[in-house]
Design an enzyme around this catalytic site. Structure first.
Site, PDB file in Angstrom:
ATOM      1  N   VAL A   9       0.835  -1.205   0.000  1.00 22.67           N
ATOM      2  CA  VAL A   9       0.000   0.000   0.000  1.00 22.67           C
ATOM      3  C   VAL A   9       0.867   1.251   0.000  1.00 22.67           C
ATOM      4  O   VAL A   9       0.677   2.150  -0.809  1.00 22.67           O
ATOM      5  CB  VAL A   9      -1.023   0.000   1.162  1.00 22.67           C
ATOM      6  N   ASP A  10       1.845   1.300   0.911  1.00 21.12           N
ATOM      7  CA  ASP A  10       2.780   2.423   0.991  1.00 21.12           C
ATOM      8  C   ASP A  10       4.126   1.855   1.385  1.00 21.12           C
ATOM      9  O   ASP A  10       4.402   1.692   2.573  1.00 21.12           O
ATOM     10  CB  ASP A  10       2.290   3.438   2.036  1.00 21.12           C
TER      11      ASP A  10
END
Length: 447
Positions: free
Chosen positions: A124-125
């Site tokens: 996601v990040d």
């Protein structure tokens, strides 16, 4: 039949495994240091099996890699280069969710020569953040515009109804890594100037980040944002910040703990496991530079040492009392101030059964067109975990990882070398598959 070796059995493994097992032809071997760690993960999944593997044993690692078509490495990033070397030797693809480290990048040519894809930064990040940043940047460039500023904030947090402690934060595993990250230096670009933020000042750099009115967020820069002018092809962007989101109040609370020395990881004799019992109020008094005489005097000393005042000071003192730091409770003797604090945080701030987390991610782009027109564009994602099921963080990391793995097996991602999702040729198939799984961000244009 495609064979997949999945290294690691943590929270992210389950949604990754679930996605890949939608294809009945996939056979997956989950490797962990002990088979017992994998038993629950593979239960009821006939196409999944388990092996015991020590990744520090090169011969055993190579033997496992050689038997599979692709390797997913969900173990700590420090092991990835070792995994990639084994994969290069046996010409097997690799997928990780981690940032590309210098040690991994050194293997780029070897991976190309071996004809393998080593896909990274696909959680996601990093991961979903890259996909939607590149998407909007490409759309602006296609219209002849340029990006004049780029800010991106992401946070894994308790859902609002579960944020019921003074930090507004909860742990699903060790708190140590979370707290250590708060000591890291950060670097970003603001109004055309590079800004270096020393670790001890990181929490002081936090500012309000308005996204939705229902949430009160603060954010602070994360790691080094300066390569992203180049990585994202936005040379005209005068501001580039990639940061972390926390609920309001978290940075000031952590800053007080920093000033009192509770993020120090050097050994302290009185906190050794063999030392005599120590009460929390005595340890806090020592951190504040006084001896305990009364709660009122200790409170005054803490306010002075941590420079606390006003409503923020009241809230932080309340939070410390909530944690038991003013009490006669004995601390957990863990050797260092950091680890002693972590033991109490893990006592009081772990997710309880039935609680859910959330992931919030927003990009904000300043845009300018040749005719002088200016816009603000945003991409916003908000995902919630399932009570007693997969967390939002595990899902938004594990599913993109699974998708990238499947796309490599299907030949839809065919670029070789050590790569990350930085252009539409790689990204578009991933975006399409993610949206089918209900994972997407919402784009808006404010002219």
């Amino acid at each position: 039949m495609p064979s997949i070796l999945l290294l690691g059995s943590g929270f992210v493994a389950d949604p990754c495994l679930s996605y890949l097992l939608k294809r009945p032809e996939n056979k997956i071997t989950v490797a962990a240091r002990r088979v017992a760690n994998v038993t629950n993960l593979i239960a009821g999944r006939p196409n999944a099996s388990a092996i015991a593997l020590d990744v520090n044993d090169d011969a055993a690692l190579e033997a496992a890699v050689a038997k599979h078509d692709i390797v997913i490495s969900l173990i700590p990033y420090t092991h990835h280069a070792r995994v990639i070397k084994a994969a290069v030797k046996h010409k097997k693809h690799v997928v990780t969710t981690s940032y590309i480290s210098p040690a991994m990048l050194e293997l780029d040519q070897s991976a190309k020569d071996a004809g393998i894809t080593v896909m990274n930064e696909i959680g996601v990040d990093p991961g979903i953040d890259h996909l939607y940043a590149i998407k909007t940047i490409d759309e602006v460039h296609a219209l002849g515009g340029k990006i004049t500023s780029f800010t991106s904030y992401c946070g894994g947090l308790p859902a609002p109804e579960c944020s019921n402690n003074p930090l507004g934060y909860k742990f699903s595993w060790s708190s140590r890594g979370v707290l250590l990250a708060l000591r890291n230096n950060a670097k970003c670009v603001v109004d055309g100037k590079i800004v270096d933020i020393p670790g001890p000042e990181l929490m002081n750099s936090a500012k309000n980040i308005p996204i939705y009115p229902a949430f009160a967020f603060e954010g602070y820069p994360n790691r080094d944002s300066t390569p992203y002018n180049e990585r994202y092809h936005i040379p005209d962007s005068k501001t580039v910040i990639r940061g972390t989101l926390r609920y309001t109040g978290f940075p000031k609370f952590i800053n007080a703990l920093v000033k009192l020395g509770f993020l120090e990881d050097k050994e302290v004799a009185q906190l050794a496991a063999s030392a005599a019992p120590v009460q929390w109020r005595d340890l806090l008094a020592q951190a504040a530079g006084v001896q305990f005489t009364s709660v009122d005097n200790l409170e005054a000393a803490v306010r002075k040492a941590a420079n606390l005042s006003g409503e923020d000071g009241e809230r932080i003192i309340f939070g410390m009392k909530w944690l038991g730091m003013f009490s006669e409770t004995n601390v957990h003797l863990r050797g260092t101030m950091l680890d002693t604090l972590c033991a109490t945080l893990e006592d009081k701030m772990m997710y309880a059964p039935g609680e859910r987390d959330m992931v919030m991610l927003q990009h904000r782009f300043g845009v300018e067109f040749p005719n002088g027109k200016k816009e603000i564009r945003t991409s916003t994602g908000l995902w919630f975990g399932v009570p007693n099921g997969d967390s939002a963080m595990a899902t938004t990391v594990g599913v993109p990882c699974g998708i990238a793995t499947q796309l490599i097996l299907d030949g839809k991602i065919s670029r070789r070398g050590v790569i990350a999702p930085m252009d539409k040729e790689i990204n578009n198939p991933i975006l399409e598959a993610l949206e089918k799984e209900g994972i997407f961000m919402v784009d808006e244009i404010i002219a």
